[in-house]
Design a protein around this motif. Structure first.
Motif, mmCIF file in Angstrom:
data_model
loop_
_atom_site.group_PDB
_atom_site.id
_atom_site.type_symbol
_atom_site.label_atom_id
_atom_site.label_comp_id
_atom_site.label_asym_id
_atom_site.label_seq_id
_atom_site.Cartn_x
_atom_site.Cartn_y
_atom_site.Cartn_z
ATOM 1 N N THR A 1 -23.668 74.003 -2.294
ATOM 2 C CA THR A 1 -23.447 74.466 -3.753
ATOM 3 C C THR A 1 -24.583 74.670 -4.557
ATOM 4 O O THR A 1 -24.970 75.401 -5.154
ATOM 5 C CB THR A 1 -22.311 73.483 -4.290
ATOM 6 O OG1 THR A 1 -21.081 73.556 -3.321
ATOM 7 C CG2 THR A 1 -21.962 74.152 -5.636
ATOM 8 N N SER B 1 -17.691 75.764 0.966
ATOM 9 C CA SER B 1 -16.119 75.966 1.480
ATOM 10 C C SER B 1 -15.704 75.277 2.543
ATOM 11 O O SER B 1 -14.804 74.530 2.708
ATOM 12 C CB SER B 1 -15.548 77.412 1.051
ATOM 13 O OG SER B 1 -16.126 77.729 -0.214
ATOM 14 N N GLY C 1 -13.804 71.695 3.122
ATOM 15 C CA GLY C 1 -12.325 72.179 3.660
ATOM 16 C C GLY C 1 -12.266 71.367 4.983
ATOM 17 O O GLY C 1 -11.332 70.459 5.196
ATOM 18 N N ILE D 1 -9.564 75.040 3.190
ATOM 19 C CA ILE D 1 -10.910 75.723 2.963
ATOM 20 C C ILE D 1 -10.627 76.933 2.013
ATOM 21 O O ILE D 1 -11.444 76.977 1.310
ATOM 22 C CB ILE D 1 -11.117 76.545 4.239
ATOM 23 C CG1 ILE D 1 -11.510 75.479 5.295
ATOM 24 C CG2 ILE D 1 -12.228 77.629 3.986
ATOM 25 C CD1 ILE D 1 -11.461 76.175 6.620
ATOM 26 N N VAL E 1 -10.107 74.888 -1.925
ATOM 27 C CA VAL E 1 -11.566 74.661 -1.913
ATOM 28 C C VAL E 1 -12.495 75.548 -2.414
ATOM 29 O O VAL E 1 -13.468 75.604 -3.196
ATOM 30 C CB VAL E 1 -12.072 73.529 -0.833
ATOM 31 C CG1 VAL E 1 -13.627 73.248 -1.202
ATOM 32 C CG2 VAL E 1 -11.271 72.370 -0.705
ATOM 33 N N SER E 2 -12.437 76.733 -1.823
ATOM 34 C CA SER E 2 -13.290 77.789 -1.649
ATOM 35 C C SER E 2 -12.985 78.264 -3.297
ATOM 36 O O SER E 2 -14.273 78.643 -4.074
ATOM 37 C CB SER E 2 -12.823 78.952 -0.718
ATOM 38 O OG SER E 2 -13.597 80.236 -1.052
ATOM 39 N N VAL F 1 -15.049 75.959 -5.544
ATOM 40 C CA VAL F 1 -16.498 76.191 -5.286
ATOM 41 C C VAL F 1 -17.119 77.239 -5.993
ATOM 42 O O VAL F 1 -18.062 77.294 -6.447
ATOM 43 C CB VAL F 1 -16.778 75.844 -3.782
ATOM 44 C CG1 VAL F 1 -18.310 76.255 -3.541
ATOM 45 C CG2 VAL F 1 -16.380 74.444 -3.388
ATOM 46 N N THR G 1 -11.183 71.837 -6.330
ATOM 47 C CA THR G 1 -11.343 71.113 -5.190
ATOM 48 C C THR G 1 -10.354 70.047 -4.808
ATOM 49 O O THR G 1 -9.906 69.718 -3.994
ATOM 50 C CB THR G 1 -12.860 70.669 -5.325
ATOM 51 O OG1 THR G 1 -13.710 71.676 -5.417
ATOM 52 C CG2 THR G 1 -13.223 69.908 -3.921
#
Length: 275
Positions: free
Chosen positions: A32, A51, A55, A91, A94-95, A98, A118
């Motif tokens: 990130t 991600s 994840g 994933i 969380v993507s 992020v 997240t």
């Protein structure tokens, strides 16, 4: 009520699961940061890698910990499609968090929304994974502990993003990974203590796969991915380093051009002087 054992394999599963959570978190948070140093396609790729790292890290943590979970009086099996879905959900959610942190204009708002996304991704993965649990009986939850587990995930994920994206430094980056790993582990065991099992003894065979048949091989694959990707990220140049390399190359080109020009004009000057 069935007697549950969260540490049937001793301290191996909680320690290993925490390690996997920290590795995934460190890698994801670092990616990130790299994304914030770049633009365009490179930025998108770093955020995608972040991600996948976070994840898959929290998914691996969850199911490594679940290898130490047992219920007296019943075998345990895992529904394969639901288990895979829990990884996809982790994933995907969380993507969202992020990418919000990476593309947001307001850093404070980005961190807040990124931490929310997240943390919710961690919770969504956990409870989807628990829905994949098959045993002779039914599973219920304590609502207060469920709410507490979600709050833990969101608050700690936000704290980790704050340490990573607002306050910079290698020491704080390591602390952020440890905080994120602690968040995932704390959320997991808080949520597991919210579980109650009502046994319904039966001799019928349960559908699904055992942890050894399915979870362990997949956890090893994802764990290997995390460690290999960590090595790649550690060895790849940072944005500042890349800029310094580019500047050095530009200086060398300018120096070479100046030297070539001087060499080309030297004979002309000499000829003029002779004449």
């Amino acid at each position: 009520m069935g007697h549950m054992d969260h540490f049937s394999a001793g301290w191996v599963t909680p320690v290993l699961s925490y390690l996997m959570a920290c590795v995934g978190s460190a890698l994801g948070l670092r990616c990130t940061v790299r994304a914030l140093e770049t633009d365009g396609t490179s930025k998108r790729n770093w955020l995608l890698l972040a991600s996948f790292a976070i994840g898959s890290g929290i998914w691996t943590m969850h199911f490594v910990a679940m290898m130490g979970f047992g219920v007296e009086g019943t075998p345990i099996r895992y529904d394969v499609p639901l288990t895979v879905l829990s990884l996809v959900i982790a994933i995907a959610v969380v993507s969202a968090g992020v990418f919000t942190a990476g593309y947001g204009r307001s850093r404070v708002m980005s961190v807040a929304l990124g931490g929310l996304g997240t943390g919710l991704g961690v919770a969504a993965m956990h409870y989807t994974g628990m829905a994949a649990l098959n045993l002779h009986g039914s599973v219920d939850y304590d609502p207060l502990l469920v709410a507490a587990s979600v709050v833990i995930a969101v608050v700690a994920a936000t704290a980790a993003l704050t340490l990573t994206l607002i306050v910079r430094g290698p020491v704080l980056a390591a602390v952020a990974a440890l905080v994120m790993g602690l968040a995932v582990s704390s959320m997991h065991y808080t949520a597991m203590y919210a579980v109650g099992v009502n046994l319904a003894p039966s001799s019928s065979e349960l559908p699904g796969a055992t942890a050894t048949e399915f979870l362990f091989p997949l956890a090893v694959v994802l764990g290997s991915f995390l460690f290999l990707t960590s090595a790649y990220v550690a060895l790849s140049p940072t944005g500042k380093r890349a800029e310094s390399v580019a500047a050095e190359l530009l200086r060398e080109v300018e120096l070479s051009t100046a030297t070539a020009t001087a060499t080309a004009t030297a004979p002309t000057s000499a000829t003029t002087a002779t004449a």
